[in-house]
Design an enzyme around this catalytic site. Structure first.
Site, PDB file in Angstrom:
ATOM      1  N   GLY A  51      21.045 -25.991   5.521  1.00  0.00           N
ATOM      2  CA  GLY A  51      21.691 -27.233   5.894  1.00  0.00           C
ATOM      3  C   GLY A  51      22.797 -27.653   4.944  1.00  0.00           C
ATOM      4  N   HIS A  88      21.544 -27.204  10.314  1.00  0.00           N
ATOM      5  CA  HIS A  88      22.143 -28.513  10.585  1.00  0.00           C
ATOM      6  C   HIS A  88      23.232 -28.863   9.577  1.00  0.00           C
ATOM      7  CE1 HIS A  88      19.807 -30.240   7.217  1.00  0.00           C
ATOM      8  NE2 HIS A  88      18.854 -29.422   7.626  1.00  0.00           N
ATOM      9  N   ASP A  89      24.299 -29.453  10.092  1.00  0.00           N
ATOM     10  CA  ASP A  89      25.398 -29.996   9.297  1.00  0.00           C
ATOM     11  C   ASP A  89      26.219 -28.937   8.569  1.00  0.00           C
ATOM     12  OD1 ASP A  89      24.665 -32.918   9.702  1.00  0.00           O
ATOM     13  OD2 ASP A  89      22.842 -32.182   8.749  1.00  0.00           O
TER      14      ASP A  89
END
Length: 265
Positions: free
Chosen positions: A139, A121-122
């Site tokens: 992340g 994520h991200d």
């Protein structure tokens, strides 16, 4: 007109442009958008709020746009955005973002991403990057343009990897990697300037000479980071109207200003 295999499951709400090819047993979710000329391989799952640009090739068994592997994620709707002309090989896993940042995992254009690569994520990946087999990005990792990440490399969350950097095979990356550098070994250390990569990209001898000076100031001279930055700023003043060299120096200064985890040295 899109070419969709009879066994593929494509939600009627998905937005599929002309010339898209979707292979056998692929699954495409309702919030997916796929740009013209992109090919989705057999058994690939594309889900979540995922936007894929033009002329990408995604090979079989990839998982694109699944929810983040973040225990604090509460089911919020976040995104994955992929640019154009990327090659994404077998069994890659790209997750959507979280609201700890902007809610978007982002992949640029013209990247070569090999089998089993994981983008958590991200993550933000720039353009023209190479991620070799089994590279795993935790992340919030950011990767600059033209970076190369070697096979079986693990990158710790929040690490930034600078443009034109190269990470060797099986790297354990827990700190930021400065632009233009080659890092390798266990523990990870800066070996040299990424000369091969820079020459392949048409960097002049003058530009490479300045980058080598920055390497020396940062990693070979007995200077603090603050002192190194002051000396690099002096190099910029000396570069005058040479816009390419000034740009190279500014890229380094911007990276150092944003570095949060300390530099691999």
């Amino acid at each position: 007109m899109a070419k969709i295999h009879a066994t593929a499951l494509v939600d009627p709400q998905a937005q599929i442009d002309e010339g898209v090819e979707i292979g056998p047993y692929a699954v495409i979710g309702p919030e997916v958008r796929i740009g013209a000329g992109t090919r989705i391989g057999p058994h690939t799952v594309v889900e979540g709020r995922t936007t894929i640009g033009r002329d990408n090739q995604i090979f079989q068994f990839a998982s694109i746009g699944a929810m983040p592997q973040d225990m604090s994620h509460g089911g919020e709707v976040t995104e994955l955005v992929i640019g154009d002309r990327n090659t994404i090989r077998e069994f890659c896993t790209f997750n959507t973002g979280t609201f700890k940042e902007q809610g978007v995992t982002r992949v640029g254009s013209d990247n070569w991403i090999m089998a089993y690569v994981h983008l958590a994520h991200d993550v933000v990946v720039g353009d023209h990057c190479v991620l070799a087999n089994n590279a795993t990005l935790a992340g919030h990792v950011h990767v600059g343009d033209w970076a190369t990440i070697g096979g079986l490399t693990g990158v710790h969350q929040f690490v930034h990897i600078g443009a034109h950097a190269m990470i060797g095979f099986q790297g354990h990356v827990a700190q930021d990697v400065a632009p233009y550098m080659t890092v390798d070994g266990n523990p990870l250390t800066v070996r040299a300037v990424n000369l091969t990569g820079l020459r392949r990209r048409g960097f002049s001898n003058e530009r490479i000479g300045t980058i080598r000076q920055m390497h020396k100031l940062l990693f070979r001279d007995a200077l603090t980071l603050e002192q190194s930055v002051q000396q690099i700023e002096a190099l910029k003043a000396e570069a005058g109207q040479n816009t390419d060299t000034v740009g190279d120096i500014q890229l380094m200064l911007d990276f150092l200003a944003a570095a949060k985890r300390g530099l691999v040295r």
